[in-house]
Design a protein around this motif. Structure first.
Motif, short mmCIF file in Angstrom:
data_model
loop_
_atom_site.label_atom_id
_atom_site.label_comp_id
_atom_site.label_asym_id
_atom_site.label_seq_id
_atom_site.Cartn_x
_atom_site.Cartn_y
_atom_site.Cartn_z
N ARG A 179 10.12 2.55 2.44
CA ARG A 179 11.35 3.35 2.57
C ARG A 179 11.78 3.42 4.03
O ARG A 179 12.94 3.23 4.37
CB ARG A 179 11.11 4.77 2.05
CG ARG A 179 11.52 4.92 0.63
CD ARG A 179 11.61 6.40 0.26
NE ARG A 179 11.01 6.56 -1.05
CZ ARG A 179 10.00 7.35 -1.34
NH1 ARG A 179 9.46 8.09 -0.41
NH2 ARG A 179 9.55 7.41 -2.55
N ILE A 180 10.80 3.70 4.92
CA ILE A 180 11.10 3.75 6.35
C ILE A 180 11.69 2.41 6.79
O ILE A 180 12.69 2.34 7.51
CB ILE A 180 9.81 4.01 7.18
CG1 ILE A 180 9.22 5.35 6.84
CG2 ILE A 180 10.07 3.86 8.67
CD1 ILE A 180 9.75 6.48 7.65
N PRO A 182 0.79 -1.23 0.00
CA PRO A 182 0.00 0.00 0.00
C PRO A 182 0.83 1.29 0.00
O PRO A 182 0.34 2.31 -0.46
CB PRO A 182 -0.83 -0.11 1.28
CG PRO A 182 -0.08 -1.05 2.16
CD PRO A 182 0.66 -1.97 1.26
N SER A 183 2.05 1.25 0.55
CA SER A 183 2.73 2.53 0.74
C SER A 183 4.23 2.42 0.50
O SER A 183 4.92 1.66 1.18
CB SER A 183 2.48 3.03 2.17
OG SER A 183 3.46 3.94 2.55
N THR A 235 4.44 -1.07 -6.46
CA THR A 235 4.96 -0.17 -5.43
C THR A 235 6.48 -0.25 -5.43
O THR A 235 7.06 -1.12 -4.80
CB THR A 235 4.40 -0.56 -4.05
OG1 THR A 235 2.99 -0.64 -4.16
CG2 THR A 235 4.76 0.48 -3.01
N LEU A 236 7.10 0.63 -6.15
CA LEU A 236 8.56 0.69 -6.18
C LEU A 236 8.98 1.87 -5.31
O LEU A 236 8.16 2.69 -4.91
CB LEU A 236 9.07 0.84 -7.60
CG LEU A 236 8.66 -0.28 -8.57
CD1 LEU A 236 9.15 0.03 -9.97
CD2 LEU A 236 9.18 -1.63 -8.11
N PHE A 237 10.28 1.96 -5.02
CA PHE A 237 10.77 3.08 -4.21
C PHE A 237 10.54 4.41 -4.91
O PHE A 237 10.32 5.43 -4.30
CB PHE A 237 12.26 2.93 -3.93
CG PHE A 237 12.56 1.96 -2.81
CD1 PHE A 237 12.03 2.17 -1.55
CD2 PHE A 237 13.38 0.87 -3.02
CE1 PHE A 237 12.31 1.29 -0.51
CE2 PHE A 237 13.66 0.00 -1.99
CZ PHE A 237 13.13 0.20 -0.73
N LEU A 281 11.99 0.15 14.79
CA LEU A 281 11.11 1.09 14.09
C LEU A 281 10.84 0.60 12.67
O LEU A 281 9.70 0.63 12.18
CB LEU A 281 11.77 2.48 14.07
CG LEU A 281 11.02 3.56 13.29
CD1 LEU A 281 9.77 3.98 14.04
CD2 LEU A 281 11.93 4.77 13.03
N GLY A 282 11.88 0.12 12.02
CA GLY A 282 11.71 -0.44 10.67
C GLY A 282 10.77 -1.63 10.68
O GLY A 282 9.92 -1.77 9.80
#
Lengths: 63, 488
Positions: free
Chosen positions: B393-394, B387-388, B475-477, B451-452
């Motif tokens: 990335r995070i 979805p995101s 969903t790519l970077f 966190l990751g």
């Protein structure tokens, strides 16, 4: 102690015989021949060599 | 099994292979999805316990009132949860999916595999509960009490049955190197676990024989269980994503068989300096140095397969995680071989340097490759994209930066600790104080990694519950998709 030694020996024997069997099976069943074809065996007509697959929806799921 | 190049433009052949792949992914949806989903739960729990254990090393009063949360329980609980709850659970799911894909055979017995996943998770839950209530076996890497073992045994029997079935149903032709690695791992792990558990916990052998069996198991759990699954995944995903066969299949064969025949000798290097026959330790040191052979073959192969395609790591989450993991594999293995050399081992043994090394293998390599694999597998199982890209990335940057910091701080602190521990005149408490800043920094780095993991878990749950129809965009970077480079 006797039980332990027996267990260790059985595991060693099974492990070694299994590994040797797998290796000899591979050698006698053309697993070490025509290696280029082996490397290409993960591709198919829909996802051929030269086609990146990390954009799967547009590539393979949409008609 | 070989690609039929003349059929590449035949619409019928394209449709047939697409349908076959969809069928395979659909059949794997439930069992593989459950294994992967539950592994993420264990990853979060394992991370929480890791942070607790890490804080306790520089703040011993932290959570010290509750006996369930004392260091002696929290630390082994962390180790076992990440080894059997996270890495093994995810490894089984990833291994089954890759086997099914490569055998061109759908998973047949969904129900028994779903039961296997349930039993595997019950084994982990019971084992964790056992450790936290004070029932640990006190054998490192095998702390789950005996009553957890039957769950794991029965569960794994189902997994082995299905994997043998997949191999038997494969079309004639080559067995790809990933299939060799994964099938071997599926046989190695149960034989290692249950031999060691039997000889150390169920019917313990005499004391002097216990450490070698313990380290034979613990070292092989890394090298003959997590490593082959991770390498099998990397050998499948890197070529699939960039659309290019591996650089040298020949080298991959040498790598697999040299690992299979010689890795099991490695474990005794953990006993350097211990009361144990020197020749056995020496044989193990030699075997550890011999590991340069499989490692160099893998390193050359992955590097030269990627040459000209490194730019794609800017876009593809899977590729970035897997390539990061593959690089860590080379580093961890080279480092491990050097740590078996007696002179270096004299400094690093019993220090935090060893912990950093273990994380380079189990986290930098195995965990990162598994993250990458999950990013590739889940959209195909659910026919739904992640979805995101922000969360991905995070996930990547928290884990990558957190892990690199973790590794540097702990290795540095470990070397200083080792040098000082070899000085007879240095008081022990001074050495404890010396390591303190590094342990605090480790907590910070570990929190960043966690966190990751949280971002990953949120991303996973969001993907499961969202019913958003596919937009047709992966969903790519980065939104800009690179032009597929034709392979020369």
């Amino acid at each position: 102690m006797f039980v332990a030694v027996t267990v260790i020996l059985i595991v060693m024997l099974l492990g070694s015989v299994g590994a040797l069997f797998a290796f000899s099976w591979a050698a006698t069943h053309q697993q070490f021949e025509n290696l280029e074809a082996a490397a290409e065996s993960i591709f198919d007509a829909d996802e051929p060599i030269g086609k990146p697959t990390d954009n799967f929806i547009t590539d393979s799921h949409e008609s | 099994m070989n690609p039929e190049k003349d059929q590449q433009h035949d619409p019928e052949a394209i449709e047939k292979s697409r349908q076959q792949r969809l069928e395979i992914d659909l059949a794997a949806r439930w069992p593989v999805g459950i294994f992967i989903g539950s592994s993420i739960f264990w990853l979060l729990l394992g991370s929480a316990l890791a942070i607790a254990a890490s804080i306790k090393l520089h703040d011993p009063a932290f959570l010290a009132e509750n006996p369930w949360l004392t260091f002696g329980r929290v630390r082994p609980a962390h180790l076992n949860i990440v080894a059997y709850g996270w890495l093994s659970t995810a490894g089984i799911g990833i291994g089954l999916w890759i086997l099914s894909r490569l055998c061109r055979a759908p998973i047949r017995d969904n129900r028994s595999l779903t039961l296997a996943a349930a039993l595997w998770n019950m084994g982990n839950a019971v084992g964790t509960w056992g450790i936290l209530r004070g029932d640990s076996t006190a054998v490192e890497w095998l702390e789950y009490p005996t009553y957890a073992a039957p769950f794991l045994l029965v569960s794994f029997a189902f997994v082995m049955l299905e994997s043998v079935g997949l191999i038997r149903r494969r079309p004639p032709g080559h067995i790809y190197i990933s299939q060799w690695y994964i099938m071997a791992a599926f046989f190695w792990f149960p034989s290692l676990y249950f031999t060691a558990h039997g000889l150390l916990v169920l019917a313990p052998v005499q004391a002097p024989a216990q450490p070698p069996i313990n380290w034979w198991f613990a070292h092989n759990a890394l090298g003959l269980w997590f490593t082959p699954i991770g390498l099998g995944a990397a050998y499948y995903l890197i070529p699939k994503i960039i659309g290019r066969p591996i650089h040298s299949y020949y080298l991959s064969v040498i790598g697999f068989w040299s690992l299979a025949f010689f890795y099991a000798w490695n474990g005794m290097h953990h006993l350097i300096g211990g009361p144990f026959p020197a020749w056995l330790i020496t044989a193990s040191v030699v075997a550890s140095i011999m590991m340069f052979i499989p490692v160099i073959t893998v390193a050359i192969n992955h590097h030269f397969t990627m040459v000209g395609h490194f730019k794609k790591t800017i876009y593809s989450p899977t590729l970035r995680f897997v390539v990061f993991g593959a690089m860590c594999y080379t580093l961890a293995s080279f480092q491990g071989s050097t740590m078996a050399i007696r002179s270096l081992n004299g400094i690093t043994h019993f220090t935090h340097y060893t912990i950093a090394h273990a994380h380079l293998g189990a986290y930098g390599f195995a965990t990162m490759v598994f993250f990458g694999s999950i990013y590739y597998i889940m959209p195909r199982l659910l026919e739904r994209e992640w979805p995101s890209r922000f969360l991905i990335r995070i996930h990547f940057w928290s884990c990558a930066i957190g892990f690199i910091a973790y590794f540097i701080f702990l290795s540095w602190g470990g070397i200083l600790q080792g040098i000082e521990m070899n000085q007879k005149e240095t008081p022990f408490l001074e050495i404890v104080a010396l390591t303190m800043p590094y342990l605090k920094l480790r907590t910070v780095a570990g929190s960043l990694m966690t966190l990751g993991h949280l971002a990953f878990a949120v991303s996973f749950c969001w993907m499961i519950i969202s019913h958003r129809a596919s937009t047709g965009e992966p969903t790519l970077f980065s939104k800009r998709i690179p032009n597929p480079d034709p392979i020369s």
